[in-house]
Scaffold this active site. Sequence first.
Site, PDB file in Angstrom:
ATOM      1  N   PHE A  58      41.418  56.539  71.466  1.00  0.00           N
ATOM      2  CA  PHE A  58      40.117  57.198  71.321  1.00  0.00           C
ATOM      3  C   PHE A  58      39.304  56.647  70.153  1.00  0.00           C
ATOM      4  O   PHE A  58      38.074  56.640  70.198  1.00  0.00           O
ATOM      5  CB  PHE A  58      40.337  58.702  71.146  1.00  0.00           C
ATOM      6  CG  PHE A  58      39.085  59.505  70.917  1.00  0.00           C
ATOM      7  CD1 PHE A  58      38.097  59.573  71.884  1.00  0.00           C
ATOM      8  CD2 PHE A  58      38.895  60.205  69.733  1.00  0.00           C
ATOM      9  CE1 PHE A  58      36.946  60.331  71.683  1.00  0.00           C
ATOM     10  CE2 PHE A  58      37.754  60.961  69.518  1.00  0.00           C
ATOM     11  CZ  PHE A  58      36.773  61.027  70.495  1.00  0.00           C
ATOM     12  N   TYR A  59      39.973  56.175  69.098  1.00  0.00           N
ATOM     13  CA  TYR A  59      39.257  55.702  67.919  1.00  0.00           C
ATOM     14  C   TYR A  59      38.475  54.432  68.260  1.00  0.00           C
ATOM     15  O   TYR A  59      39.053  53.404  68.626  1.00  0.00           O
ATOM     16  CB  TYR A  59      40.212  55.410  66.758  1.00  0.00           C
ATOM     17  CG  TYR A  59      41.052  56.583  66.314  1.00  0.00           C
ATOM     18  CD1 TYR A  59      40.645  57.905  66.528  1.00  0.00           C
ATOM     19  CD2 TYR A  59      42.266  56.389  65.671  1.00  0.00           C
ATOM     20  CE1 TYR A  59      41.413  58.974  66.122  1.00  0.00           C
ATOM     21  CE2 TYR A  59      43.048  57.462  65.245  1.00  0.00           C
ATOM     22  CZ  TYR A  59      42.619  58.747  65.480  1.00  0.00           C
ATOM     23  OH  TYR A  59      43.393  59.809  65.073  1.00  0.00           O
ATOM     24  N   SER A  60      37.175  54.532  68.135  1.00  0.00           N
ATOM     25  CA  SER A  60      36.270  53.427  68.487  1.00  0.00           C
ATOM     26  C   SER A  60      36.505  52.947  69.914  1.00  0.00           C
ATOM     27  O   SER A  60      36.267  51.785  70.246  1.00  0.00           O
ATOM     28  CB  SER A  60      36.404  52.259  67.504  1.00  0.00           C
ATOM     29  OG  SER A  60      35.952  52.617  66.221  1.00  0.00           O
TER      30      SER A  60
END
Length: 345
Positions: A58-60
Amino acid sequence: MEYRNLGATGLKVSPLCLGMMSYGSPSWQPWVLEKAAAREFVKMALDNGINFFDTSDFYSYGASEEALGEATHGLVRREDLVISTKVGMPMSGKPNEQGSSRKRIREAIDASLRRLKVDYVDLYLLHKWDTDTPIEESVDALDDLVRAGKILYYGVSNFRTYQLAKAQQRAMTTSRRGLAAMQLQYNLVYREEERENLPYCGENGIGVMVYSPLARGWLIGGDAKMASLTERERTRAQQDVKGQALYGQGADWEVRTRLLEVAGNLGLPPGRVAMAWLLARPQVATILVGALEPHHLTEAVAALDVRLSETDMTYLEEPYRPGALRTAGYKEIMAQQKSVAAANS
């Protein structure tokens, strides 16, 4: 560096874990650094004995995993790394690119492995509870990945205790191994997990990974501090909508005042004292460090050598007032991302 077992497993992890959410793409959150910046921080972490790195698809939207893969590739032996990543948060608006279904987990791990440039991940976490998928389906899918050699251990993040207990029960039924880890929010101004989650983890051999150890910087912030921040630190303080939604309420202010007082008396930076307090908690295996500047890592490493007295520990803890669970921030992040996307279109 004195390494710790992750819960009841034999996996040795450093008490500090480099959180890779800080690297990827500023289009995801404005304070995030570009992927290439990760290599400097990863190398610095490794040089200081840190072997644990945490990220999420999900991060970036995958760029954080790419940042870790590119930073470690050719720099260190795979055997010397402990890599944790997560699944479950939405990667798009498509129905099967979010959640923790068997389909999502099976497809997500292959995508994460490609981005990380590895054949397996050491630890795979369900990023949040999925109300649309039976936990039995999710845990069974994770256990299948262990047997397939794509992950070594699995756990959860942001679960309430009854949810954690259901996942642990299924894991014990399926494999008799149980969950390896629980990642949760814990710091001097948010200690609600001490009621149930932390004792449950301790009694069941589930390793605790702490995120937001400095309350996303709020604990060591303040108007007076703002002037001394670097540009990157100031950007995060001003545009971190999750931090703004979570901290700065009720007794938070008195806790921060006491932290600054104790740190002043000891002649230490407040962040070092706040992390030392966490590292002394018996159930905590590791704390995640989000580093935007090299001195963030330096301070975290220095906290390993700080031993607080019982008097200081008690003085820091006294002002805390139990309150509601702090689960805000996700909607604020998604709204911010939509706003950025609209501005760039």
